[in-house]
Scaffold this motif. Structure first.
Motif, PDB file in Angstrom:
ATOM      1  N   UNK A 205       0.824  -1.212   0.000  1.00  0.00           N
ATOM      2  CA  UNK A 205       0.000   0.000   0.000  1.00  0.00           C
ATOM      3  C   UNK A 205       0.850   1.251   0.000  1.00  0.00           C
ATOM      4  N   UNK A 206       0.400   2.267   0.715  1.00  0.00           N
ATOM      5  CA  UNK A 206       1.089   3.553   0.723  1.00  0.00           C
ATOM      6  C   UNK A 206       2.533   3.420   1.206  1.00  0.00           C
ATOM      7  N   UNK A 207       3.404   4.211   0.605  1.00  0.00           N
ATOM      8  CA  UNK A 207       4.811   4.243   1.022  1.00  0.00           C
ATOM      9  C   UNK A 207       5.214   5.693   1.254  1.00  0.00           C
ATOM     10  N   UNK A 208       6.010   5.908   2.285  1.00  0.00           N
ATOM     11  CA  UNK A 208       6.519   7.247   2.587  1.00  0.00           C
ATOM     12  C   UNK A 208       8.011   7.176   2.872  1.00  0.00           C
ATOM     13  N   UNK A 209       8.674   8.277   2.597  1.00  0.00           N
ATOM     14  CA  UNK A 209      10.085   8.389   2.943  1.00  0.00           C
ATOM     15  C   UNK A 209      10.227   9.209   4.214  1.00  0.00           C
ATOM     16  N   UNK A 210      11.011   8.720   5.134  1.00  0.00           N
ATOM     17  CA  UNK A 210      11.224   9.411   6.401  1.00  0.00           C
ATOM     18  C   UNK A 210      12.640   9.962   6.429  1.00  0.00           C
ATOM     19  N   UNK A 211      12.770  11.257   6.580  1.00  0.00           N
ATOM     20  CA  UNK A 211      14.063  11.951   6.612  1.00  0.00           C
ATOM     21  C   UNK A 211      14.739  11.910   5.242  1.00  0.00           C
ATOM     22  N   UNK A 212      14.145  12.579   4.295  1.00  0.00           N
ATOM     23  CA  UNK A 212      14.717  12.642   2.951  1.00  0.00           C
ATOM     24  C   UNK A 212      15.985  13.494   2.972  1.00  0.00           C
ATOM     25  N   UNK A 213      15.856  14.723   3.416  1.00  0.00           N
ATOM     26  CA  UNK A 213      16.999  15.661   3.415  1.00  0.00           C
ATOM     27  C   UNK A 213      17.802  15.545   4.703  1.00  0.00           C
ATOM     28  N   UNK A 230      12.317  23.146   7.141  1.00  0.00           N
ATOM     29  CA  UNK A 230      12.784  21.795   6.821  1.00  0.00           C
ATOM     30  C   UNK A 230      11.650  20.786   7.025  1.00  0.00           C
ATOM     31  N   UNK A 231      10.918  20.977   8.113  1.00  0.00           N
ATOM     32  CA  UNK A 231       9.813  20.056   8.409  1.00  0.00           C
ATOM     33  C   UNK A 231       8.783  20.089   7.269  1.00  0.00           C
ATOM     34  N   UNK A 232       8.479  21.287   6.786  1.00  0.00           N
ATOM     35  CA  UNK A 232       7.511  21.419   5.692  1.00  0.00           C
ATOM     36  C   UNK A 232       8.049  20.782   4.414  1.00  0.00           C
ATOM     37  N   UNK A 233       9.358  20.954   4.187  1.00  0.00           N
ATOM     38  CA  UNK A 233       9.973  20.357   2.995  1.00  0.00           C
ATOM     39  C   UNK A 233       9.929  18.836   3.084  1.00  0.00           C
ATOM     40  N   UNK A 234      10.278  18.298   4.264  1.00  0.00           N
ATOM     41  CA  UNK A 234      10.228  16.845   4.451  1.00  0.00           C
ATOM     42  C   UNK A 234       8.805  16.328   4.249  1.00  0.00           C
ATOM     43  N   UNK A 235       7.863  17.092   4.741  1.00  0.00           N
ATOM     44  CA  UNK A 235       6.449  16.740   4.609  1.00  0.00           C
ATOM     45  C   UNK A 235       6.068  16.589   3.138  1.00  0.00           C
ATOM     46  N   UNK A 236       6.521  17.563   2.341  1.00  0.00           N
ATOM     47  CA  UNK A 236       6.187  17.544   0.916  1.00  0.00           C
ATOM     48  C   UNK A 236       6.920  16.411   0.199  1.00  0.00           C
ATOM     49  N   UNK A 237       8.153  16.122   0.622  1.00  0.00           N
ATOM     50  CA  UNK A 237       8.978  15.147  -0.090  1.00  0.00           C
ATOM     51  C   UNK A 237       8.606  13.706   0.250  1.00  0.00           C
ATOM     52  N   UNK A 242      10.342  10.419  -6.403  1.00  0.00           N
ATOM     53  CA  UNK A 242      11.800  10.380  -6.573  1.00  0.00           C
ATOM     54  C   UNK A 242      12.545  10.759  -5.298  1.00  0.00           C
ATOM     55  N   UNK A 243      11.956  11.633  -4.483  1.00  0.00           N
ATOM     56  CA  UNK A 243      12.583  12.033  -3.225  1.00  0.00           C
ATOM     57  C   UNK A 243      12.310  11.012  -2.127  1.00  0.00           C
ATOM     58  N   UNK A 244      11.065  10.551  -2.058  1.00  0.00           N
ATOM     59  CA  UNK A 244      10.706   9.502  -1.083  1.00  0.00           C
ATOM     60  C   UNK A 244      11.684   8.334  -1.157  1.00  0.00           C
ATOM     61  N   UNK A 245      12.044   7.977  -2.385  1.00  0.00           N
ATOM     62  CA  UNK A 245      12.815   6.754  -2.588  1.00  0.00           C
ATOM     63  C   UNK A 245      14.258   6.851  -2.102  1.00  0.00           C
ATOM     64  N   UNK A 246      14.714   8.081  -1.758  1.00  0.00           N
ATOM     65  CA  UNK A 246      16.087   8.214  -1.260  1.00  0.00           C
ATOM     66  C   UNK A 246      16.117   8.579   0.229  1.00  0.00           C
ATOM     67  N   UNK A 247      14.958   8.491   0.889  1.00  0.00           N
ATOM     68  CA  UNK A 247      14.896   8.849   2.316  1.00  0.00           C
ATOM     69  C   UNK A 247      15.724   7.890   3.164  1.00  0.00           C
ATOM     70  N   UNK A 248      16.100   8.347   4.333  1.00  0.00           N
ATOM     71  CA  UNK A 248      16.899   7.503   5.227  1.00  0.00           C
ATOM     72  C   UNK A 248      16.143   6.236   5.604  1.00  0.00           C
ATOM     73  N   UNK A 249      14.845   6.390   5.808  1.00  0.00           N
ATOM     74  CA  UNK A 249      14.030   5.224   6.160  1.00  0.00           C
ATOM     75  C   UNK A 249      12.778   5.210   5.309  1.00  0.00           C
ATOM     76  N   UNK A 250      12.320   3.994   5.040  1.00  0.00           N
ATOM     77  CA  UNK A 250      11.139   3.803   4.196  1.00  0.00           C
ATOM     78  C   UNK A 250      10.020   3.208   5.024  1.00  0.00           C
ATOM     79  N   UNK A 251       8.853   3.801   4.884  1.00  0.00           N
ATOM     80  CA  UNK A 251       7.677   3.274   5.579  1.00  0.00           C
ATOM     81  C   UNK A 251       6.697   2.769   4.523  1.00  0.00           C
TER      82      UNK A 251
END
Ligand SMILES: C[S@@+](CC[C@H](N)C(=O)[O-])C[C@H]1O[C@@H](n2cnc3c(N)ncnc32)[C@H](O)[C@@H]1O
Length: 256
Positions: A205-213, A230-237, A242-251
């Motif tokens: 199902x849904x996937x999110x990136x945690x801590x992209x930048x 930064x929080x707003x940017x992370x929220x958007x990413x 393409x940004x989600x997929x490079x996050x430190x952690x994947x949910x």
């Protein structure tokens, strides 16, 4: 399973402390996603109190807040120390958890088949002997329509971090799957996590990136003046592929 819920514990409940990042980047995304999953499941099943299993639940950072919301929560962990810490945290919040000592790949024999509305599996697949065996056991524990919440370290972020630090050989070895850092936990790609979930017969199902930048820039967020930006940017990413997929952690969610 029981969950004593002091009435005062529910109003204002802000979710787990676990995952709160020093830089403030998306501290509550996973909690927000799971609260929505649980609310939808409760509405669909007609049961206000759901059965939640936190496998490798550690010190109960997610288990305790869900117990405080009135759910029946079981923490499964091989570490007696982790279970004791979860018990202490539960006592502080005056809620009850069911604790089971054991490993993810035996989850169905520990808590039963078709026993859970939600299985939380956060930062655990990195350590198990076989992620596929663990996910298969989790799938057997899920009831029809139930969900698994998977959070895991992203190898892509680890490669980028090393390359940005000039550690090119380590980055290449990680990229080649050679385990650039011997002894460190296993890492995944989003495609790998998705395949793992689907191989267990679940629907990803849904996937999110945690801590992209924040994952790439260790100093990010240290400046309080830009922390909210930064929080707003992370929220958007987080959900921007393409940004989600490079996050430190994947949910990633998996649904039966
Ligand atoms: C990094 S901690 C994560 C704890 C918690 N899930 C969280 O997100 O904060 C990893 C946890 O996995 C547990 N663990 C290690 N091997 C495991 C296994 N084979 N099956 C289940 N849990 C395991 C550890 O004891 C530890 O509590």
């Amino acid at each position: 399973m029981t969950a004593e819920v002091p009435a005062r514990a529910v109003p204002g409940m802000r979710g787990p402390d676990v995952g709160r990042e020093r830089d403030g980047a998306r501290p509550t995304l996973v909690w927000d996603v799971l609260r929505d999953v649980v609310a939808a499941r409760a509405a669909q099943s007609g049961r206000a109190a759901l059965d939640i299993v936190d496998v490798g639940g550690g010190t109960g950072g997610f288990a305790v807040p869900f117990a405080a919301l009135g759910h029946h929560v079981t923490v499964v962990d091989p570490s007696p120390d982790a279970l004791a810490a979860a018990r202490r945290r539960a006592a502080e919040m005056r809620v009850t958890l069911t604790e089971v000592q054991g490993e993810a790949d035996g989850l169905d024999s520990l808590v039963g088949v078709d026993a859970a509305d939600l299985v939380i599996c956060h930062s655990v697949l990195e350590y198990v002997d076989s992620p596929a065996a663990a996910m298969a056991a989790i799938a057997r524990v899920l009831r029809p329509g139930a969900t698994v919440s998977v959070l895991a370290a992203n190898v892509v972020s680890a490669v980028l971090q090393r390359a940005l630090a000039g550690r090119y050989e380590q980055a290449r070895r990680l990229l080649d799957g050679e385990g650039g850092d011997a002894g460190l936990p296993r890492r995944f790609t989003l495609a790998g996590l998705t395949a793992l979930i689907e191989s267990a017969g679940l629907r990803a199902g849904d996937a999110h990136g945690i801590r992209v930048f924040a994952g790439l820039l260790p100093a990010a967020g240290a400046d309080q003046g830009t922390a909210a930006e930064l929080r707003a940017l992370e929220e958007a990413a987080a959900a921007y592929p393409p940004l989600r997929d490079i996050a430190a952690r994947l949910h990633v969610l998996g649904h039966r």
